[in-house]
Write a protein that holds these residues in place. Structure first.
Motif, short mmCIF file in Angstrom:
data_model
loop_
_atom_site.label_atom_id
_atom_site.label_comp_id
_atom_site.label_asym_id
_atom_site.label_seq_id
_atom_site.Cartn_x
_atom_site.Cartn_y
_atom_site.Cartn_z
N SER A 1 0.89 -1.14 0.12
CA SER A 1 0.12 0.05 0.06
C SER A 1 1.02 1.23 0.01
N PHE A 2 1.92 1.37 0.83
CA PHE A 2 2.70 2.44 0.95
C PHE A 2 3.58 2.65 -0.61
N VAL A 3 4.10 1.72 -1.27
CA VAL A 3 4.71 1.86 -2.45
C VAL A 3 3.57 2.12 -3.48
N PHE A 4 2.35 1.57 -3.61
CA PHE A 4 1.39 1.89 -4.43
C PHE A 4 1.12 3.38 -4.48
N ARG A 5 0.91 3.83 -3.09
CA ARG A 5 0.56 5.22 -2.95
C ARG A 5 1.65 6.29 -3.50
N HIS A 6 2.83 5.95 -3.47
CA HIS A 6 3.79 6.67 -3.59
C HIS A 6 4.29 6.69 -5.03
N VAL A 7 3.89 5.59 -5.84
CA VAL A 7 3.93 5.59 -7.50
C VAL A 7 3.16 6.72 -7.89
N ASN A 8 3.96 7.73 -8.75
CA ASN A 8 3.01 9.10 -9.18
C ASN A 8 3.59 9.34 -10.65
N GLY A 9 4.50 8.70 -11.06
CA GLY A 9 4.98 8.84 -12.30
C GLY A 9 5.88 10.02 -12.50
N LYS A 10 6.62 10.50 -11.04
CA LYS A 10 7.50 11.40 -11.10
C LYS A 10 8.67 10.92 -9.95
N ARG A 11 8.15 9.99 -9.05
CA ARG A 11 9.16 9.41 -8.07
C ARG A 11 9.95 8.33 -8.64
N SER A 12 11.24 8.39 -8.49
CA SER A 12 12.24 7.13 -8.79
C SER A 12 11.85 5.89 -8.01
N VAL A 13 12.18 4.87 -8.49
CA VAL A 13 12.38 3.82 -7.67
C VAL A 13 13.32 3.65 -6.36
N HIS A 14 14.34 4.41 -6.56
CA HIS A 14 15.28 4.93 -5.53
C HIS A 14 14.53 5.70 -4.43
N GLN A 15 13.97 6.85 -4.85
CA GLN A 15 13.24 7.69 -3.92
C GLN A 15 12.19 6.96 -3.11
N ILE A 16 11.48 5.92 -3.85
CA ILE A 16 10.47 5.31 -3.18
C ILE A 16 10.99 4.25 -2.25
N GLY A 17 12.02 3.73 -2.52
CA GLY A 17 12.76 2.76 -1.63
C GLY A 17 13.60 3.49 -0.41
N GLN A 18 13.88 4.91 -0.65
CA GLN A 18 14.34 5.51 0.59
C GLN A 18 13.12 5.97 1.51
N ALA A 19 12.11 6.17 1.21
CA ALA A 19 11.00 6.72 1.71
C ALA A 19 10.26 5.46 2.54
N LEU A 20 10.34 4.22 1.75
CA LEU A 20 9.98 2.87 2.61
C LEU A 20 10.96 2.64 3.69
N ALA A 21 12.17 2.91 3.58
CA ALA A 21 13.24 2.47 4.39
C ALA A 21 12.92 3.49 5.59
N GLY A 22 12.63 4.66 5.25
CA GLY A 22 12.35 5.72 6.34
C GLY A 22 11.22 5.59 7.25
N GLN A 23 10.01 4.99 6.38
CA GLN A 23 8.94 4.64 6.95
C GLN A 23 9.01 3.29 7.96
N TYR A 24 9.47 2.45 7.39
CA TYR A 24 9.47 1.10 8.12
C TYR A 24 10.97 0.76 8.47
N ASP A 25 11.20 0.64 9.79
CA ASP A 25 12.57 0.60 10.11
C ASP A 25 13.15 -0.95 9.84
N ASP A 26 12.24 -1.85 10.00
CA ASP A 26 12.59 -3.20 9.70
C ASP A 26 12.87 -3.55 8.24
N PHE A 27 12.55 -2.58 7.35
CA PHE A 27 13.01 -2.85 6.02
C PHE A 27 14.27 -2.31 5.54
N ALA A 28 14.85 -1.62 6.44
CA ALA A 28 15.99 -0.70 5.90
C ALA A 28 17.15 -1.99 6.50
N LYS A 29 16.81 -2.90 7.37
CA LYS A 29 18.07 -4.07 7.67
C LYS A 29 18.11 -5.00 6.48
#
Length: 92
Positions: free
Chosen positions: A64-92
């Motif tokens: 859901s987080f990734v789907f909401r952040h996909v907008n045609g302007k954000r890169s995969v790298h930017q979405i991954g960084q936002a995901l890591a910032g939102q979920y601490d367990d994802f960054a490990k």
């Protein structure tokens, strides 16, 4: 003759949602709605076979987080960084 991996620059890779995809957003959770409108399904419904008009796919928190952040302007790298910032367990 080994397979070579294609190097993809995740900062240049940008996705956008297909405008034909139906979804609903409820309390931060995304549910994708897929119409069941194939000619075979319509025919079987006329024969009183119980086939739903649509199926629903509920995404988990990450999806859901990734789907909401996909907008045609954000890169995969930017979405991954936002995901890591939102979920601490994802960054490990």
């Amino acid at each position: 003759m080994g397979r070579q991996k294609a190097e993809i620059d995740l900062e240049q890779l940008i996705y956008e949602k297909n405008p034909q995809v139906q979804f609903k957003l409820q309390a931060g959770q995304v549910t994708i709605i897929r119409p069941q409108n194939h000619w075979i399904q319509r025919t079987l419904r006329r024969l009183h076979v119980k086939i739903p008009l649509e199926t629903q796919l509920e995404l988990d928190d990450y999806g859901s987080f990734v789907f909401r952040h996909v907008n045609g302007k954000r890169s995969v790298h930017q979405i991954g960084q936002a995901l890591a910032g939102q979920y601490d367990d994802f960054a490990k």
